[in-house]
Design an enzyme around this catalytic site. Structure first.
Site, PDB file in Angstrom:
ATOM      1  N   LYS A  66      25.335  29.363  41.758  1.00  0.00           N
ATOM      2  CA  LYS A  66      26.445  28.429  41.954  1.00  0.00           C
ATOM      3  C   LYS A  66      26.637  27.598  40.691  1.00  0.00           C
ATOM      4  O   LYS A  66      25.654  27.157  40.070  1.00  0.00           O
ATOM      5  CB  LYS A  66      26.155  27.526  43.158  1.00  0.00           C
ATOM      6  CG  LYS A  66      27.296  26.582  43.528  1.00  0.00           C
ATOM      7  CD  LYS A  66      26.971  25.789  44.780  1.00  0.00           C
ATOM      8  CE  LYS A  66      28.119  24.859  45.153  1.00  0.00           C
ATOM      9  NZ  LYS A  66      27.854  24.102  46.405  1.00  0.00           N
TER      10      LYS A  66
ATOM     11  N   SER B 242      31.451  24.440  49.737  1.00  0.00           N
ATOM     12  CA  SER B 242      31.854  24.485  48.346  1.00  0.00           C
ATOM     13  C   SER B 242      31.230  25.661  47.586  1.00  0.00           C
ATOM     14  O   SER B 242      31.607  25.924  46.442  1.00  0.00           O
ATOM     15  CB  SER B 242      31.450  23.173  47.658  1.00  0.00           C
ATOM     16  OG  SER B 242      30.038  23.006  47.657  1.00  0.00           O
TER      17      SER B 242
ATOM     18  N   SER C 205      27.925  23.153  52.788  1.00  0.00           N
ATOM     19  CA  SER C 205      28.498  24.007  51.749  1.00  0.00           C
ATOM     20  C   SER C 205      27.781  25.324  51.491  1.00  0.00           C
ATOM     21  O   SER C 205      28.274  26.143  50.726  1.00  0.00           O
ATOM     22  CB  SER C 205      28.614  23.219  50.443  1.00  0.00           C
ATOM     23  OG  SER C 205      29.609  22.237  50.542  1.00  0.00           O
TER      24      SER C 205
END
Length: 499
Positions: free
Chosen positions: A94, A169, A193
């Site tokens: 990420k 996210s 997320s």
């Protein structure tokens, strides 16, 4: 180190409601000389850094034809140790995680161009375990969205229906895993997320117990909510990645009395006599829950009886207040740390990524209008509540968070695992380019009622695909006791064998 002018000190004194005369200001200006001498000496000292063990090249920004679902921010290939438990696995990181020498944007133009000089602890551990880092996955702008359209690189598309959100996210991480581009990915979770995109993309995502996986070298939102963890297509791979990254590193203040386990050893294919409690309050959320989602998860929960679980329904009324407890913590905490604290803040021991702090501080303060609409909302509301009520509601929410944790702990004495829909609704349509601010913020934050409470309490929570409806995945969330990822993974793996 420059000495402050009398004008600068006068502005500060007014900010803090001090009534100082010009002579007072001159006196304090002189008295600061000793303090500033320490700052000057600090500039001459070299701070410790995080190790970078494995060679790499910076990689490149992929062109559209080699960027499925618009999920890659940056592509690279960093090979780790010659052998280890992750040998042969390609892993997406990420883009809120530092990878030395590889650009990091955290979804926002205000950070674009920053290149970390350090590897986050989990990056080093992945490489030590023989994994290959294949690149940086797009994440939402400052990770403050549960949908996948706020990143300044453009919307991430759901592999099951590219007109719909992949969830956020950790949007790119989920899409790359679900689309078969990588084997595993790292996600982050402050309000859901990891679990939100796992649910909407039909993969497995685990938010570990608070502090189990070190957050060192990762862009934070709020120290008491920050979690990072594994995402993959199978429970086996989630457990494997967790084995590689879990454990204390001595640098993260979120970690205390960390307890790890051989997670893959718990995957036996059965879950005999494990008590599963279906949480009634996770279903039928007014104005949000979709009937097919509730039905699929309820049916999936009772299917656990086929692998040996003892399934019953329980009531946890306070669960419905979990989102309300989370909201002040996330709103004011993010304002103070993520924005005013320039991503690092103060009052904690551990590793501060000072290069990230410098670049981000200059970026957001010179380009605040480029922050996402969700970040602007949080900043305005958080600063208002701080100015008007001086942190009272943040403090009250943290106190109530302990009560919420105790409430779940009590339920987890009667049951071994709690079950509910990960999200009350299926993946929504990506908003049109001309959608109103109100619509975009609603789509970004509406899905949190079941996920956010467990960021407050820190319990391990895993999303696994419970079934499909109208061609879209429906996630089932399994929640366990602190440090008991083994039971959560065991139940999830046993359920996986039914499909």
């Amino acid at each position: 180190m420059k000495k402050p002018t009398l004008g600068e000190l006068d502005r500060i004194s007014q900010q803090y409601h001090l009534e100082l005369t010009p002579d007072d200001l001159a006196s304090f200006q002189s008295l600061m000389s000793g303090t500033l001498a320490s700052y000057s000496r600090l500039d001459e000292l070299t701070e410790p850094t995080l190790p970078v063990k494995y060679p790499r090249t910076p990689g490149y920004r992929p062109l559209p034809h080699e960027n499925p679902y618009n999920a890659w921010y940056w592509k690279t290939s960093i090979k780790g140790a010659a052998s280890g438990i992750l040998t042969g696995k390609a892993i997406a990181i990420k883009d809120n995680v530092c990878v030395a020498g590889v650009p990091m944007m955290n979804g926002t133009a205000v950070l674009e161009g920053y290149v970390p000089e350090v590897d986050a602890t989990i990056v080093k551990r992945i490489l030590d375990a023989g994994g290959e880092i294949a690149g940086k996955a797009v994440c939402e702008s400052l990770c403050f969205s549960g949908s996948s359209f706020t990143a300044d690189t453009g919307a991430v598309r759901n592999p099951h229906d590219e007109s719909r959100t992949a969830g956020g996210s950790s949007s790119g991480s989920a899409a790359l895993v679900a689309g078969g581009v990588v084997d595993m990915a790292i996600g982050g979770d402050q309000g859901g997320s990891i679990r939100i995109p796992a649910s909407w993309c039909g993969i497995v995502g685990l938010k570990p117990t608070y502090g189990l996986v070190p957050y060192t070298g990762i862009f934070p939102i709020e120290l008491t909510l920050d979690h990072t963890g594994p995402m993959a297509r199978t429970v086996q791979d989630v457990a494997l990645l967790l084995e590689a990254i879990a454990g204390a590193d001595g640098l993260d203040p979120r970690q205390y009395n960390v307890q790890t386990a051989p997670y893959t050893a718990s995957l036996t294919g059965e879950a005999n006599n494990i008590r599963v409690g279906i949480v009634k309050e996770g279903f039928g959320i007014l104005g949000l829950s979709e009937a097919d989602v509730d039905e699929i998860v309820m049916e999936a929960a009772y299917r656990l009886e086929k692998v040996g679980c003892k399934v019953s329904e329980i009531s946890i009324p306070m669960h419905r207040d979990g989102l309300h407890i989370w909201t002040p913590i996330a709103t004011e905490g993010a304002t103070m740390l993520m924005v005013k604290g320039n991503s690092m803040g103060t009052n904690w021991k551990g590793h501060y990524t000072t290069s990230l702090l410098d670049v981000y501080a200059r970026g957001w303060q010179s380009r605040a209008d480029d922050l996402s609409e969700t970040t602007k909302l949080v900043l305005l509301a958080g600063q208002y509540m701080q100015d008007k009520y001086h942190g009272r509601y943040y403090a009250k929410a943290q106190n109530l968070g302990r009560l919420l944790k105790n409430t779940y702990d009590a339920a987890l004495q009667e049951c071994d695992v709690l079950v509910m829909p990960t999200l009350p609704l299926k993946a929504t349509k990506l908003p049109a380019s001309d959608a109103s601010r109100e619509e975009r913020i609603a789509r970004a934050l509406e899905m949190l009622p079941n996920t956010a409470p467990f960021d407050v309490t820190g319990h391990p929570a895993l999303s696994i695909n419970a079934g499909m409806s109208a061609g879209l995945p429906v996630g089932m969330m399994l929640v366990g006791r602190y440090w008991d990822e083994t039971t959560v993974l065991r139940v999830a793996h046993a359920f996986e064998q039914l499909n």
